[in-house]
Design a protein around this motif. Sequence first.
Motif, short mmCIF file in Angstrom:
data_model
loop_
_atom_site.label_atom_id
_atom_site.label_comp_id
_atom_site.label_asym_id
_atom_site.label_seq_id
_atom_site.Cartn_x
_atom_site.Cartn_y
_atom_site.Cartn_z
N GLU A 59 19.48 -25.31 24.65
CA GLU A 59 20.69 -25.20 24.38
C GLU A 59 20.75 -24.69 22.82
OE1 GLU A 59 24.15 -26.74 25.09
OE2 GLU A 59 23.60 -26.46 27.05
N PRO A 60 20.17 -23.43 22.45
CA PRO A 60 20.39 -23.06 20.97
C PRO A 60 21.66 -22.88 20.78
CG PRO A 60 19.54 -21.64 22.61
CD PRO A 60 19.67 -22.52 23.31
N GLY A 61 21.76 -23.06 19.36
CA GLY A 61 23.23 -22.67 18.74
C GLY A 61 23.60 -21.15 19.07
N PHE A 62 22.51 -20.47 18.95
CA PHE A 62 22.68 -19.00 18.98
C PHE A 62 21.15 -18.46 19.12
CE2 PHE A 62 21.63 -19.64 14.52
CZ PHE A 62 20.59 -18.64 14.22
N CYS A 63 21.20 -17.42 19.92
CA CYS A 63 20.01 -16.47 19.92
C CYS A 63 20.31 -15.40 18.95
CB CYS A 63 19.91 -15.93 21.31
SG CYS A 63 19.00 -17.16 22.48
N PRO A 64 19.69 -15.00 17.98
CA PRO A 64 19.51 -14.31 16.78
C PRO A 64 19.52 -12.78 17.26
CG PRO A 64 17.42 -15.19 16.61
CD PRO A 64 18.10 -15.79 17.70
N GLU A 73 25.83 -16.37 26.26
CA GLU A 73 25.97 -15.13 26.21
C GLU A 73 24.78 -14.15 25.24
OE1 GLU A 73 29.88 -14.06 26.01
OE2 GLU A 73 30.38 -15.10 28.12
N SER A 74 24.78 -14.80 24.03
CA SER A 74 24.05 -14.04 23.20
C SER A 74 22.43 -14.26 23.61
CB SER A 74 23.89 -14.95 21.69
OG SER A 74 23.65 -15.94 21.34
N CYS A 75 21.93 -15.29 24.20
CA CYS A 75 20.80 -15.71 24.94
C CYS A 75 20.47 -14.75 25.95
CB CYS A 75 20.61 -16.99 25.25
SG CYS A 75 20.44 -18.05 23.61
#
Lengths: 364, 364
Positions: free
Chosen positions: A255-260, A302-304
């Motif tokens: 559950e990452p806050g975002f994938c950079p 979606e970023s991940c």
Amino acid sequence: MKTTGRLIALSLAGAALGAPGGAAAQALKDVRTPDTPLILKSQGSFYVGGEKAQQTQVQIGLGPAGHVTVNQMYVRFMVPQGGDGNVPVVMVHGATLTGKSYETTPDGRMGWDEYFVRRGHPVYVPDQVGRGRSGFNQAPFNDVRAGAVTPNTIPGFIRFSDEVSWPNFRFGSAPNAPYADTQFPVAAMDELSKQGVPDIRVGGAGQPNPIHRALSDLAGQLNGAVLLGHSQSGPFPLFSALLDPKAAKGLVLVEPGFCPPLNDEQIRTLAGIPILVVFGDHRATWTGMGDTTVKFWQRSFESCQALIGRVNAAGGKAEMLDPVARGIRGNSHMIMQDRNHLQIADFILQWIDERVARRRGASR
Amino acid sequence: MKTTGRLIALSLAGAALGAPGGAAAQALKDVRTPDTPLILKSQGSFYVGGEKAQQTQVQIGLGPAGHVTVNQMYVRFMVPQGGDGNVPVVMVHGATLTGKSYETTPDGRMGWDEYFVRRGHPVYVPDQVGRGRSGFNQAPFNDVRAGAVTPNTIPGFIRFSDEVSWPNFRFGSAPNAPYADTQFPVAAMDELSKQGVPDIRVGGAGQPNPIHRALSDLAGQLNGAVLLGHSQSGPFPLFSALLDPKAAKGLVLVEPGFCPPLNDEQIRTLAGIPILVVFGDHRATWTGMGDTTVKFWQRSFESCQALIGRVNAAGGKAEMLDPVARGIRGNSHMIMQDRNHLQIADFILQWIDERVARRRGASR
């Protein structure tokens, strides 16, 4: 009980947020004892990193000017008997929380830390730099208190209110309105609330977070480890792996806050390391904060997916563990505390076996 | 590594305070593995106490106004297989420290927590309310940052500098000048420095510290426990016992900062509970802070001798464990981390056996 806070008001309305206040004292009684003993080769704790800081008398608040240590990372560990040949797993917690996230769940069930140990893995659970037993640098606060600098120079602390946790951690659409299928033990919501600590977001103002280096150093000292991050720390395994790719045997982003957004060279580096991203259910909802039209967790998901696509296009092995796609509904953001948390853990353990290193001498 | 602090200056002089900076990364390597496995019936963590606090948007720093929990106490525990019939021991740490005090020592030896478990006792190690995994109330700091209140309304944090720790913890007369007979592993001084966290002294401004109630509640939930405090928390077992005398099966005051002046009724209550006070060596020295003529620890020792005298005059069983009187020299204030810490632990265990409750089914 009395509150000692001078600037807060006690509110009996708290009883409306989850279990009644009277249930708070039931936490120990609710802790369940496993059926079989836990046999450890070793357990304990230590620190990684840290630097000496010279501080004034005002900054220290006790005695004359001198040196303290800042930016160190506390780590607690358990090594199972017969399991020290298996790949270690480092579990990092999210914002406003501590390593407690992975210990006994709010409703008293075994945490992921012990479960992974019982499945044969040495487990290392840090407190993020600047929080919990890792401490933080108090100097700016004491300087402001003394009038030496202006108040707006101190870092702002953040906390999740119970009202925010309900939608943001995706237990329900609003406080006390759990999703019908939620896997989170919402009756223990008050116990989760107790896990909250002030968070100054070390490295949050555009500076590198010293925990990236501390985690890669830890993985190196362990001769390689699976790095598992959650929420705020979800991307940390990526950043740490980029500092020391050989020490990062596998990356689990829970559950990452975002994938950079990474550059192509970074993507090529990560393509050499197995990567697993894990997300729960009810992602297309709002967080209880800010713009109600922003689906924060869907955007993170979606970023991940985009990151996974780029890594695999570069020859890597990255994949998404989406329980919903397997017919498992209702998992929350606090998936390591959900009622089916061991089912999710088993998926991760199977992935480690297949993608990172098969366990030897596993004990249960 | 870079420092992220804006108001502190990094100093290479830190290398002069104990081991060189380069040795800092050796902490994990130095952790020793016991000869025999540790067999636990259960382990984990939970919280005791806590109240809901209603806070403003500014005070929370993330999302709208809402409720958080304050004044809760984090507790980590280990119950030995076959030892759950023995009296539990609750170990509380001192100022600017956390429960880490009782875990793996700075030089990598087994902590008192595991040793007492291996000797058959369930062990419970809290983080004091307001520190470590127990968190603190960040509202006043965020209010000051926002300019809502004046800077001098926030609590002041305290830290022990390395320069103060040397004389105050009685490792030596000055930094890097260890007593010839010191029992503290001074080469690991930098690792002890990492254990420091900011301390707002909850309840320190004349208000009751909520941990007194939390500890007596914990002892009650355990159906009775030995309460062991250290330094700042040295007197806490007394205060907790006065709140619930039946739950306090024994009180161990390790190097208490002071033994409080109590009234005759309080002394009569305490006379029903076995009490052990433990002090190290080199007491008639200064602390590195304030008046050089004040022998702080000698004064503490004498205040406890006076308490012991009053309790025994009221028919109680209070005693002083002074290793010096047994020919054991060089113990420090951090006696649970001294090289002979298991020898001191054995004295306490023997006292529990003889004065509180003899262990059944002890395992090693």
